[in-house]
Motif scaffolding. Sequence first.
Motif, mmCIF file in Angstrom:
data_model
loop_
_atom_site.group_PDB
_atom_site.id
_atom_site.type_symbol
_atom_site.label_atom_id
_atom_site.label_comp_id
_atom_site.label_asym_id
_atom_site.label_seq_id
_atom_site.Cartn_x
_atom_site.Cartn_y
_atom_site.Cartn_z
ATOM 1 N N ASN A 196 -0.799 9.588 13.613
ATOM 2 C CA ASN A 196 -0.510 8.401 14.418
ATOM 3 C C ASN A 196 -1.063 7.117 13.804
ATOM 4 O O ASN A 196 -0.904 6.042 14.379
ATOM 5 N N ILE A 197 -1.733 7.219 12.662
ATOM 6 C CA ILE A 197 -2.272 6.043 11.978
ATOM 7 C C ILE A 197 -1.400 5.745 10.762
ATOM 8 O O ILE A 197 -1.205 6.600 9.903
ATOM 9 N N ILE A 198 -0.855 4.548 10.707
ATOM 10 C CA ILE A 198 0.019 4.171 9.595
ATOM 11 C C ILE A 198 -0.820 3.775 8.386
ATOM 12 O O ILE A 198 -1.697 2.922 8.488
ATOM 13 N N GLU A 199 -0.550 4.395 7.242
ATOM 14 C CA GLU A 199 -1.211 4.019 5.996
ATOM 15 C C GLU A 199 -0.298 3.135 5.154
ATOM 16 O O GLU A 199 -0.724 2.165 4.553
ATOM 17 N N THR A 200 0.969 3.522 5.078
ATOM 18 C CA THR A 200 1.961 2.727 4.364
ATOM 19 C C THR A 200 3.333 3.171 4.827
ATOM 20 O O THR A 200 3.461 4.099 5.634
ATOM 21 N N GLU A 201 4.360 2.496 4.341
ATOM 22 C CA GLU A 201 5.735 2.853 4.672
ATOM 23 C C GLU A 201 6.467 3.315 3.417
ATOM 24 O O GLU A 201 6.137 2.900 2.308
ATOM 25 N N CYS A 202 7.475 4.132 3.611
ATOM 26 C CA CYS A 202 8.342 4.555 2.517
ATOM 27 C C CYS A 202 9.658 3.787 2.609
ATOM 28 O O CYS A 202 10.232 3.662 3.691
ATOM 29 N N LEU A 203 10.116 3.285 1.482
ATOM 30 C CA LEU A 203 11.390 2.589 1.425
ATOM 31 C C LEU A 203 12.480 3.526 0.947
ATOM 32 O O LEU A 203 12.207 4.492 0.223
ATOM 33 N N LEU A 204 13.716 3.242 1.321
ATOM 34 C CA LEU A 204 14.835 4.043 0.843
ATOM 35 C C LEU A 204 14.872 4.027 -0.680
ATOM 36 O O LEU A 204 14.772 2.978 -1.302
ATOM 37 N N LEU B 190 7.301 -15.316 4.691
ATOM 38 C CA LEU B 190 6.594 -16.237 5.590
ATOM 39 C C LEU B 190 7.000 -15.977 7.046
ATOM 40 O O LEU B 190 8.179 -15.832 7.355
ATOM 41 N N ASN B 191 5.994 -15.890 7.910
ATOM 42 C CA ASN B 191 6.142 -15.648 9.359
ATOM 43 C C ASN B 191 6.505 -14.202 9.705
ATOM 44 O O ASN B 191 6.724 -13.882 10.883
ATOM 45 N N THR B 192 6.550 -13.305 8.704
ATOM 46 C CA THR B 192 6.730 -11.885 9.008
ATOM 47 C C THR B 192 5.529 -11.391 9.807
ATOM 48 O O THR B 192 4.384 -11.725 9.482
ATOM 49 N N PRO B 193 5.720 -10.605 10.864
ATOM 50 C CA PRO B 193 4.579 -10.101 11.651
ATOM 51 C C PRO B 193 3.605 -9.305 10.788
ATOM 52 O O PRO B 193 4.021 -8.625 9.838
ATOM 53 N N TYR B 194 2.326 -9.415 11.106
ATOM 54 C CA TYR B 194 1.313 -8.604 10.423
ATOM 55 C C TYR B 194 1.303 -7.209 11.036
ATOM 56 O O TYR B 194 1.190 -7.051 12.255
ATOM 57 N N VAL B 195 1.444 -6.196 10.185
ATOM 58 C CA VAL B 195 1.342 -4.796 10.617
ATOM 59 C C VAL B 195 0.522 -4.041 9.580
ATOM 60 O O VAL B 195 0.865 -4.043 8.396
ATOM 61 N N TRP B 196 -0.556 -3.423 10.006
ATOM 62 C CA TRP B 196 -1.366 -2.601 9.113
ATOM 63 C C TRP B 196 -0.499 -1.488 8.538
ATOM 64 O O TRP B 196 0.128 -0.725 9.266
ATOM 65 N N GLY B 197 -0.436 -1.403 7.209
ATOM 66 C CA GLY B 197 0.356 -0.376 6.555
ATOM 67 C C GLY B 197 1.815 -0.735 6.367
ATOM 68 O O GLY B 197 2.554 -0.003 5.712
ATOM 69 N N GLY B 198 2.257 -1.863 6.923
ATOM 70 C CA GLY B 198 3.656 -2.252 6.814
ATOM 71 C C GLY B 198 3.981 -2.847 5.455
ATOM 72 O O GLY B 198 3.126 -3.442 4.804
ATOM 73 N N SER C 191 -1.943 -6.427 1.293
ATOM 74 C CA SER C 191 -1.793 -5.794 -0.017
ATOM 75 C C SER C 191 -0.341 -5.467 -0.324
ATOM 76 O O SER C 191 0.081 -5.498 -1.484
ATOM 77 N N ALA C 192 0.450 -5.140 0.697
ATOM 78 C CA ALA C 192 1.877 -4.897 0.473
ATOM 79 C C ALA C 192 2.585 -6.182 0.067
ATOM 80 O O ALA C 192 3.492 -6.154 -0.771
ATOM 81 N N LEU C 193 2.182 -7.308 0.644
ATOM 82 C CA LEU C 193 2.775 -8.595 0.276
ATOM 83 C C LEU C 193 2.571 -8.860 -1.211
ATOM 84 O O LEU C 193 3.503 -9.260 -1.920
ATOM 85 N N LEU C 194 1.371 -8.596 -1.706
ATOM 86 C CA LEU C 194 1.099 -8.784 -3.135
ATOM 87 C C LEU C 194 1.815 -7.729 -3.970
ATOM 88 O O LEU C 194 2.417 -8.046 -5.002
ATOM 89 N N GLN C 195 1.767 -6.480 -3.539
ATOM 90 C CA GLN C 195 2.387 -5.389 -4.296
ATOM 91 C C GLN C 195 3.882 -5.623 -4.490
ATOM 92 O O GLN C 195 4.408 -5.506 -5.599
ATOM 93 N N LEU C 196 4.592 -5.961 -3.412
ATOM 94 C CA LEU C 196 6.029 -6.190 -3.494
ATOM 95 C C LEU C 196 6.354 -7.407 -4.350
ATOM 96 O O LEU C 196 7.330 -7.413 -5.106
ATOM 97 N N SER C 197 5.525 -8.454 -4.245
ATOM 98 C CA SER C 197 5.768 -9.680 -5.004
ATOM 99 C C SER C 197 5.570 -9.454 -6.497
ATOM 100 O O SER C 197 6.421 -9.822 -7.316
#
Length: 249
Positions: free
Chosen positions: A7-15, A132-140, A149-155
Motif C-alpha cells: 500500500n506504499i508507493i515507491e515508484t510508478e511503471c510506465l508503459l 509545472l503545477n503537476t500535483p505532488y505525489v510521493w513515488g509518482g 526525484s522523478a521530475l529530475l530523472q525524467l528531465s
Amino acid sequence: KNYKNKNIIETECLLGENFLVIKTENCYCFGELLTDNYVGWVETNSLGKKSKTTHKVIVPSTNIYLENNPKSIVLKRLFFGSEIFVNYFKNDWANVLIYHHSKIIESYIPKNHLSRKSSTSREWIEVGNKFLNTPYVWGGKTTSGIDCSALLQLSIKTIGINLPRNAKEQLEFMKNSTKFKEVTLTKNQNYNKGLIFFWSGHVAFTNRKNSLLHANAFHMKVVEEPIHKALSRFKTNGITLLKIFILNN
C-alpha cells in the motif's frame, strides 16, 4: 524500502518499461523495474508480455485513440517517457499496437506526440517546465502526480542520461559521474539556469536565472519559485544544502 507493504508507493511503471518478475503472491507480482533497478510489488493484471517498442512519448501526456480521428473513442492515456511500437505513420497519426481487453489491437496516437526511442535533446530543463503545477505525489512520475526525484530523472533522461530513481542515489551518481561536476557558489550570488541542488531527501534545479523548479510537499505540486526564498525556507526548517551540480559540457 518497505517491500512487504503493497500500500506504499515507491515508484510508478510506465508503459513499455520492463519489469522482471521474481515471485507472485495472490494478485501481485514482486520484482524489479529494470529502468532504474527499483524493486517492489505490481498488480499482476498491470503486466503483459515483453514486446518491442520503437518510439517514446515526448509530451506530458497523450491519448491512444481507437481510430485516427480526434473524435474517436480514447482507449488509454499515456505519459511522458512511455514507450510503444509504431507500425507506420499516416498524415498526422501514428498507427500503434497496444494490449486492449487481453488482445493486441491497432490504434492511433498523434504523430507529433512521439519521437524515436533513441532520440535525445539538450532541452532537458524545458521538459521539467512542462510539469509545472503537476500535483505532488510521493513515488509518482507522471502528470497525474510526481515527486522531486522523478521530475529530475525524467528531465535528464531527455539528454540520454539514466539517473537512479531517488534523490540520495542521484546524488551519489553525480558524485561519481564525469557527466556532472560539483560547483561551489557564494552566498547571495546569482544562480544560473541548469544548477541541480541536493538536500537530504530532496532535489531541485534552476529552470532559469535565480528560479528553482521542484516538486515538493510544501506546495503539494511542482512550483517555480525564487531560489533565495526557497533556500531561506529550507534553512529555517533546518534542512541543510548538501551539494550543487551542473552538467559537465
